[in-house]
Structures are given as C-alpha cells and as structure tokens.
Design a protein around this motif. Structure first.
Motif, mmCIF file in Angstrom:
data_model
loop_
_atom_site.group_PDB
_atom_site.id
_atom_site.type_symbol
_atom_site.label_atom_id
_atom_site.label_comp_id
_atom_site.label_asym_id
_atom_site.label_seq_id
_atom_site.Cartn_x
_atom_site.Cartn_y
_atom_site.Cartn_z
ATOM 1 N N PHE A 141 35.736 26.426 19.552
ATOM 2 C CA PHE A 141 36.306 25.979 18.030
ATOM 3 C C PHE A 141 36.152 27.310 17.103
ATOM 4 O O PHE A 141 35.257 27.752 17.128
ATOM 5 N N ALA A 142 37.130 27.433 15.889
ATOM 6 C CA ALA A 142 36.919 28.385 15.023
ATOM 7 C C ALA A 142 36.140 27.376 13.604
ATOM 8 O O ALA A 142 36.681 27.799 12.973
ATOM 9 N N LYS A 172 44.386 27.528 13.736
ATOM 10 C CA LYS A 172 42.975 27.587 14.312
ATOM 11 C C LYS A 172 42.578 26.263 14.876
ATOM 12 O O LYS A 172 42.927 25.338 14.166
ATOM 13 N N ARG A 173 42.133 26.273 16.045
ATOM 14 C CA ARG A 173 41.397 25.073 16.725
ATOM 15 C C ARG A 173 40.325 24.678 16.065
ATOM 16 O O ARG A 173 39.123 25.579 16.143
ATOM 17 N N THR A 174 39.967 23.823 14.974
ATOM 18 C CA THR A 174 38.799 23.520 14.523
ATOM 19 C C THR A 174 38.366 21.987 14.662
ATOM 20 O O THR A 174 39.215 21.222 15.019
ATOM 21 N N ILE A 175 37.009 21.789 14.526
ATOM 22 C CA ILE A 175 36.525 20.331 14.520
ATOM 23 C C ILE A 175 37.069 19.237 13.849
ATOM 24 O O ILE A 175 37.703 18.062 14.422
ATOM 25 N N GLN A 176 37.468 19.646 12.345
ATOM 26 C CA GLN A 176 38.208 18.839 11.572
ATOM 27 C C GLN A 176 39.424 18.205 12.045
ATOM 28 O O GLN A 176 40.018 17.203 11.988
ATOM 29 N N LEU A 177 40.169 19.502 12.407
ATOM 30 C CA LEU A 177 41.522 19.360 13.026
ATOM 31 C C LEU A 177 41.713 18.296 14.076
ATOM 32 O O LEU A 177 42.411 17.415 14.053
ATOM 33 N N GLU A 178 40.675 18.832 15.119
ATOM 34 C CA GLU A 178 40.937 17.618 16.306
ATOM 35 C C GLU A 178 40.493 16.393 15.985
ATOM 36 O O GLU A 178 41.061 15.361 16.396
ATOM 37 N N ILE A 179 39.348 16.043 15.287
ATOM 38 C CA ILE A 179 39.192 14.866 14.537
ATOM 39 C C ILE A 179 40.217 14.238 13.984
ATOM 40 O O ILE A 179 40.655 12.919 14.305
ATOM 41 N N GLU A 180 40.844 14.810 12.903
ATOM 42 C CA GLU A 180 41.855 14.319 12.069
ATOM 43 C C GLU A 180 43.215 13.949 12.967
ATOM 44 O O GLU A 180 43.879 12.971 12.617
ATOM 45 N N LYS A 181 43.371 14.828 13.904
ATOM 46 C CA LYS A 181 44.614 14.345 14.815
ATOM 47 C C LYS A 181 44.266 13.063 15.656
ATOM 48 O O LYS A 181 44.967 12.515 15.710
ATOM 49 N N ARG A 235 29.794 22.029 6.838
ATOM 50 C CA ARG A 235 30.540 22.677 7.697
ATOM 51 C C ARG A 235 29.670 23.584 8.888
ATOM 52 O O ARG A 235 28.521 23.521 8.387
ATOM 53 N N THR A 236 30.029 23.740 9.749
ATOM 54 C CA THR A 236 29.410 24.912 10.747
ATOM 55 C C THR A 236 30.428 25.836 11.065
ATOM 56 O O THR A 236 31.860 25.720 11.078
ATOM 57 N N ASP A 237 29.727 27.067 11.647
ATOM 58 C CA ASP A 237 30.653 28.109 11.662
ATOM 59 C C ASP A 237 31.056 28.323 13.003
ATOM 60 O O ASP A 237 30.850 27.257 13.868
ATOM 61 N N SER A 238 31.936 29.332 13.396
ATOM 62 C CA SER A 238 32.689 29.498 14.631
ATOM 63 C C SER A 238 31.607 29.677 15.415
ATOM 64 O O SER A 238 30.587 30.360 15.282
ATOM 65 N N GLY A 239 31.714 28.837 16.747
ATOM 66 C CA GLY A 239 30.800 28.811 17.781
ATOM 67 C C GLY A 239 29.277 28.108 17.921
ATOM 68 O O GLY A 239 28.769 27.902 18.598
#
Lengths: 267, 267
Positions: free
Chosen positions: B37-38, B46-55, B72-76
């Motif tokens: 994740f970014a 970018k593939r982010t955690i928020q994006l994947e959960i909201e999808k 938030r958490t940073d990339s990696g």
C-alpha cells in the motif's frame, strides 16, 4: 557497493583471460521466500528461483552458468536453508563471493554462506538428510503478517491422533502413495523418514519431517494426511492401507505449498 | 460463502427499502500488511488502505461509503490493530458484519472485530492513546522472511545510549522538530509520549512508543534519531537542542516505514 564488485570482477576477468584458467566449484547456502516464485526449477515464462540465480550469475560471469540444487521446491515453498553448487573461473575469496551474490540476487533470495569445495562435490548427490518444517495456524483468525508462511486450518484438530499417525509414517517404506501422480521420480521410491514431530504453541502447529530423501509433494501429502486425520476426515488406518495398496487416494489432501520450509540439509 | 453473504445483504436491502431506515455506526478493528500500500489515505492512482476498504464497502452497500480511521499510516507501515468507523443502513449482526467484511476485504487487510456503537463515536477524535512498535534487525544478515517488517541495521548499536536518549524524548513537549516538514498538522504540536521502551532479543531490537497523539513521521524520526545516536552519528544532546530550536535537521534520519506497526489504540 555494486560498482566496486563489478570493477573487482572485471579485474579478475582480465587476469583470467591472460592464461591460467582454473575452475572452482562453489557450495552456496541460500534462503528464499517462495511467495513470488513458481518453484525452484526453470520453467518457460515463469519466475523461478533457478532462473533468478542463473540470471544473477550470468550478470557476474557475462556468460551462462548452470546451477545444481540439493533438490527442487514447489511453487510457494520457502527455504530457510537450501544448497546449490556451480563452477566458476572467477577468482574471488569466499567473502567476496558472498558479497557479490548478495548484491546481484533479487530481494527474495539471500545468500547465507559460500564455501569453496572440491570438484566432486554435488549439492543433490551428496545430500545426506533433509529437514522440512510445516507451519499451520490453528486459530479462527489468520495472522495477516504470516499469511504467506502458514496454512490456516480454523477447525479443531485432534493433535494426539495426528501424533499417532505420524508414528505410522516414520521409518523406511515405499512412499509411492505419498507422491504426486505427476511425479517424475523413476525407479525405487523407498525412502526413510527419520522422524515426524509435532509442536504446538499459541495456536500455531509445526510439523517437522526429517528423512534421507523426499518424493514430489511427499511432505505436503504427509501434512495434509495428518491434518485430515486430525479433523476426523480420514481414519488412522488409512496410512497402513495406503502403504499396502500404494493408492494415493486413500490418503489426505496435499497441503498448500506456502506453509512449507526446507529447513536444513546435511552433507 | 460469498454467495450467501450477498443474498443475505440483498434481503436486508429489500427490507430497508420498505421504509424503516435507521443508520448504525460501526467501529471496526482491522489489521493490515502495509507492504503493498501507498499508505492509508486515498491518493490519486495509488493503492491505499482507505481506497480498498471503501471499494469493499461500496460493493456491499452498492453506494459509496466513507470511512474514518484513528489516524493515517505512511506507505509501507503496518497495523496490528487499527480502528475505523462508518455508518450503514444495512441491518446485520456484528458477527455477520465480520464475515461480510472478511469476504470482501483484500488478502492484506483483515477484520478482527466489529462493534455497533452510538452515533457520537469517532475513531480519531475518541482515540485516547496509541502504541506503536518498531522492529530493527541488528545482525549482519537480514532475515529474508521478515524483510518487509524490519529495518536492517547491520552495524553495532550502543543500546544503553539509545535508552538514555529515549528517556529524553519521553514526556510532554512541542514535537515540531520530530515531524515531517511536509506535515499538514496545523496548530499546536504539543504531544505527550508516555513511554519509549527498548527490548532486545536474538539480534532483534524492538522500540515501543506510547503516547496521546503523533505528528506525521514522529515515530519514524524518534527511531531514526535513537539509531543514529546508537551508531555514534548523533550526540545525546541533539534531542535537547532540537526541542529548544525546533530544528528538524539536528535530529537523526527518518527510519523506513516498513519496520513500523500501529500496535494498539485505546478509547
């Protein structure tokens, strides 16, 4: 770092080209995370461990180099300790070889040790015993950080029964029923399993299998059979019956590759 | 499995459309492997955690759903325990929600628990304390299976000095020098760090940081500074000087995101 090694190698190369060409066999102890590989052996259009190592060696030698491993590992299977050998005309110290390989191997393969050995050493033929470890997560939830290194079996397992089953597999047998039907091992399929031990801690079950040789999928079928016995899907006596009839279908499933680690190879 | 949940949800949906529309806030405890994740927050392309959960939530609700995290958490960066909240009109039990989310989340995000909470709960605003853990591999060789979860520092570290430095960072301070220059936190940057503890075992060093709030990169700069002090690259008094001058440059490097885990959030 990388620049230094290439300069170093170029100098060596130049010296070699001047005349005295001697071949040195190297025994290399490696480890790899099998997650991103379609197994060890080279296959068309697939990323394999052999392919990546041979690509790295070709980069170093500027010509193809063939490697030989103690044995193949399946897709997704990891190695904490695997051995390969290859021949080289480059004259580097063991320490410099270690550094050169570390620099050129991809992120998911690492070199643990390099040893200069005599030309009659063979990584597969001289391997005496191999130890595998298989990890099972036996809790309702997965451990997300271990998902590529464990098989998740959420149902209750009868560990005592699995230990009894393990005792029946130990020893010297014709392991034909414990091998993949696609196995290309020809000839005698008699192997000796020195021990199969089960350790349980915090919902994690580890199965250690040590033997003098293994057929294709053998550890994965052993573990799959132990688990199916632990779940009550197979009876204890399926093992005896399978040894007698050589019928693969009497045994349990083939467990997923990702839980399996080649743990130790002794020479 | 998946079929069952969708059928179930469709039925619920149908009932809702008949009239009685009530909104339920859900507090969801999740974990994720940050490697792929970014970071947490939605960013373009970018593939982010928020994006994947909201999808996943849009798939379940058949309309967009916005989530709110404890932070938030940073990339990696990974989360062993992170909390989000969102509002839903679907009427499922907590257990069914858990199953529905497990089925729709990608492989590297998992749901640990779902709790129905009152509509005034807020995952960020109500968070009291947060605990982070940072893992450092302090041996000459990496552990290949942990390469995405540890920062590899092969040189010798003066752990005693690092512990002394940790004591100087603990407490209530204006943490401006310990935040990324790109930080978009406005206003007061005073935070309280309850403790910074170092544990060492088998060449693995763990730094636990607990506090009531954290600025962008704050834990990573704390760890990077401790390591640079442990290596002798920075002096112990750089911390006091940085607090006085608010100058980020007096401190050590920002450690890599991959070694960091959001470990616990208390409400």
């Amino acid at each position: 770092m990388e620049y230094f090694y290439y300069q170093n190698l170029l100098t060596q190369d130049a010296q070699l080209n001047k005349g005295e060409c001697s071949v040195q066999r190297l025994k290399v102890n490696i480890a790899y995370d099998g997650t991103g590989f379609a197994g060890f052996q080279v296959q068309v259009k697939k990323r394999t461990i052999q392919l990546e190592i041979e690509k790295a060696l070709e980069k170093i030698h500027r010509q193809p180099v063939r490697i030989f491993a103690s044995g193949r590992t399946d897709s997704g299977v990891h190695a904490r300790s695997q051995f390969i050998h290859f021949d080289t005309e480059l004259e580097l110290s063991e320490q410099n070889w270690e550094n050169a390989l570390r620099t050129t191997f991809p992120d998911d393969i690492t070199v643990k040790n390099v040893e200069k050995v005599s030309s009659d050493f063979h990584a597969r033929k001289n391997a005496r015993d191999k130890t595998y470890r298989y990890f099972i997560r036996n809790t309702s939830a997965i451990d997300i950080f271990m998902r590529n290194f464990e098989w998740h079996v959420p149902q209750k397992l009868d560990i005592q029964k699995m230990k009894e089953a393990a005792l029946q597999i130990e020893g010297t047998h014709d392991f034909t029923p414990f091998s993949a039907s696609k196995s290309n091992v020809k000839g005698d399929k008699t192997r000796t399993v020195h021990h199969i031990q089960l350790f349980e801690e915090d919902g994690r079950l580890m199965v250690e299998v040590k033997g003098n040789g293994f057929l294709t999928h053998m550890v994965r079928i052993i573990v799959g059979t132990l688990v199916d016995i632990g779940l009550g899907k197979k009876d204890l006596d399926c093992i005896e019956k399978a040894f007698q009839s050589k019928d693969r279908r009497l045994l349990g499933r083939t467990s997923p590759g990702k839980g399996l680690f080649l743990w130790e190879v002794t020479y």
